[in-house]
Write a protein that holds these residues in place. Structure first.
Motif, PDB file in Angstrom:
ATOM      1  N   ALA A  86       0.850  -1.190   0.000  1.00 30.28           N
ATOM      2  CA  ALA A  86       0.000   0.000   0.000  1.00 30.28           C
ATOM      3  C   ALA A  86       0.882   1.235   0.000  1.00 30.28           C
ATOM      4  CB  ALA A  86      -0.934   0.019   1.207  1.00 30.28           C
ATOM      5  N   SER A  87       0.299   2.363  -0.362  1.00 33.16           N
ATOM      6  CA  SER A  87       1.040   3.624  -0.284  1.00 33.16           C
ATOM      7  C   SER A  87       0.097   4.710   0.220  1.00 33.16           C
ATOM      8  CB  SER A  87       1.630   4.015  -1.639  1.00 33.16           C
ATOM      9  OG  SER A  87       0.618   4.408  -2.555  1.00 33.16           O
ATOM     10  N   SER A  88       0.674   5.784   0.720  1.00 31.42           N
ATOM     11  CA  SER A  88      -0.128   6.919   1.170  1.00 31.42           C
ATOM     12  C   SER A  88       0.679   8.202   1.011  1.00 31.42           C
ATOM     13  CB  SER A  88      -0.561   6.761   2.631  1.00 31.42           C
ATOM     14  OG  SER A  88       0.546   6.909   3.507  1.00 31.42           O
ATOM     15  N   ARG A  89      -0.061   9.304   0.908  1.00 35.09           N
ATOM     16  CA  ARG A  89       0.591  10.616   0.918  1.00 35.09           C
ATOM     17  C   ARG A  89       0.619  11.058   2.368  1.00 35.09           C
ATOM     18  NH1 ARG A  89       1.334  13.864  -3.087  1.00 35.09           N
ATOM     19  NH2 ARG A  89      -0.271  12.899  -4.370  1.00 35.09           N
ATOM     20  N   ASN A  90       1.772  11.105   2.937  1.00 37.95           N
ATOM     21  CA  ASN A  90       1.943  11.414   4.360  1.00 37.95           C
ATOM     22  C   ASN A  90       1.059  10.471   5.173  1.00 37.95           C
ATOM     23  OD1 ASN A  90       3.792  13.495   3.833  1.00 37.95           O
ATOM     24  ND2 ASN A  90       2.115  14.880   3.359  1.00 37.95           N
ATOM     25  N   THR A  91       0.171  10.996   6.013  1.00 37.02           N
ATOM     26  CA  THR A  91      -0.663  10.123   6.844  1.00 37.02           C
ATOM     27  C   THR A  91      -2.106  10.115   6.363  1.00 37.02           C
ATOM     28  OG1 THR A  91      -0.898  11.955   8.388  1.00 37.02           O
ATOM     29  CG2 THR A  91       0.790  10.331   8.884  1.00 37.02           C
ATOM     30  N   GLY A  92      -2.271  10.212   5.047  1.00 37.18           N
ATOM     31  CA  GLY A  92      -3.599  10.113   4.449  1.00 37.18           C
ATOM     32  C   GLY A  92      -4.011   8.667   4.250  1.00 37.18           C
ATOM     33  N   GLU A  93      -5.090   8.477   3.531  1.00 38.12           N
ATOM     34  CA  GLU A  93      -5.611   7.124   3.363  1.00 38.12           C
ATOM     35  C   GLU A  93      -4.646   6.253   2.561  1.00 38.12           C
ATOM     36  OE1 GLU A  93      -7.256   9.609   1.389  1.00 38.12           O
ATOM     37  OE2 GLU A  93      -7.880   8.653  -0.496  1.00 38.12           O
ATOM     38  N   LEU A  94      -4.760   4.957   2.786  1.00 38.89           N
ATOM     39  CA  LEU A  94      -3.913   3.983   2.106  1.00 38.89           C
ATOM     40  C   LEU A  94      -4.531   3.581   0.775  1.00 38.89           C
ATOM     41  CD1 LEU A  94      -3.215   1.588   5.112  1.00 38.89           C
ATOM     42  CD2 LEU A  94      -1.744   3.409   4.257  1.00 38.89           C
ATOM     43  N   PHE A  95      -3.663   3.423  -0.218  1.00 39.20           N
ATOM     44  CA  PHE A  95      -4.057   2.873  -1.504  1.00 39.20           C
ATOM     45  C   PHE A  95      -3.387   1.504  -1.613  1.00 39.20           C
ATOM     46  CE2 PHE A  95      -6.014   6.489  -3.746  1.00 39.20           C
ATOM     47  CZ  PHE A  95      -5.731   7.498  -2.841  1.00 39.20           C
TER      48      PHE A  95
END
Lengths: 111, 112
Positions: free
Chosen positions: A92-101
């Motif tokens: 998974a990845s996220s922008r900073n502490t946003g939602e996970l993709f």
């Protein structure tokens, strides 16, 4: 166009072998993760990398070694595979502490 | 320690009815809450999120309610459709950390 892609999708191997799963994200995110999902669908975080630096290691056996060559890639290498390692592994990845993709998962079966 | 639990492992709902999936948590430091949907053979997909400074957020056919006093989160799906059949997870995060803890999941079955 796949945002988070991981390979292989399926992996069947014998106990004691070493295997790797690769993950790439094209979202420009700074943070990447590996999660393990067991047969009961429980999702447990294993590792997290932020800008190629390890920031979370959830007491995973050291047979598991993540590697992040750059921000867009996070690979998982597993040594001396055991029966209990059979699971679906999600990147998974996220922008900073946003939602996970999440990626589509890699189903590992250890025989 | 942290724990995230769900009240019902499986929820069966008639098509067209509303669905409510619940999530209880124990970590007071949690301030970011996310609902994910996972269809068979796929990765979890983001549905909706809410931060601790809100108690309700609405999306298309979905509403998330947060009760910080009793540490309870719910996902409401209006007019449930067959395509809503999946496993639903709540996930909790805390400011300044990259650690998201997932609940045990609820399987939603939509009956025709």
């Amino acid at each position: 166009d796949t945002a988070v892609s991981q390979t292989p999708k399926y992996l069947v191997t014998q106990m004691g072998n070493d295997k790797s799963i690769k993950c790439e994200q094209n979202l420009g995110h700074d943070t990447m993760y590996w999660y393990k999902q067991d047969s009961k669908k429980f999702l447990k975080i294993m590792f997290s990398y932020n800008n190629k630096e390890l920031i979370i290691n959830e007491t995973v056996p050291n047979r598991f070694s993540p590697k992040s060559p750059d921000k867009a890639h996070l690979n998982l290498h597993i040594n001396s595979l055991e029966l209990g390692d059979s699971a679906v592994y999600f990147c998974a990845s996220s922008r900073n502490t946003g939602e996970l993709f999440f990626g589509e998962g890699s189903r590992l079966t250890v025989l | 320690g942290e724990s995230v639990g769900l009240h019902l492992p499986t929820l069966s709902v008639q098509e067209g009815d509303n669905s409510i999936i619940n999530c209880a948590y124990s970590n007071s430091a949690s301030d970011y809450f996310i609902w994910y949907k996972q269809e068979s053979g796929k990765g979890p997909q983001f549905i909706i999120d809410i931060r601790s400074n809100m108690d309700k957020r609405q999306g298309q056919r979905v509403t998330v309610l947060l009760n910080k006093t009793v540490k309870h989160l719910s996902l409401q799906i209006a007019a449930t459709q067959p395509g809503d059949s999946a496993v639903y997870f709540c996930a909790l995060g805390a400011s300044g950390t990259y650690k998201y803890i997932f609940g045990t999941g609820t399987r939603l079955k939509v009956l025709a």
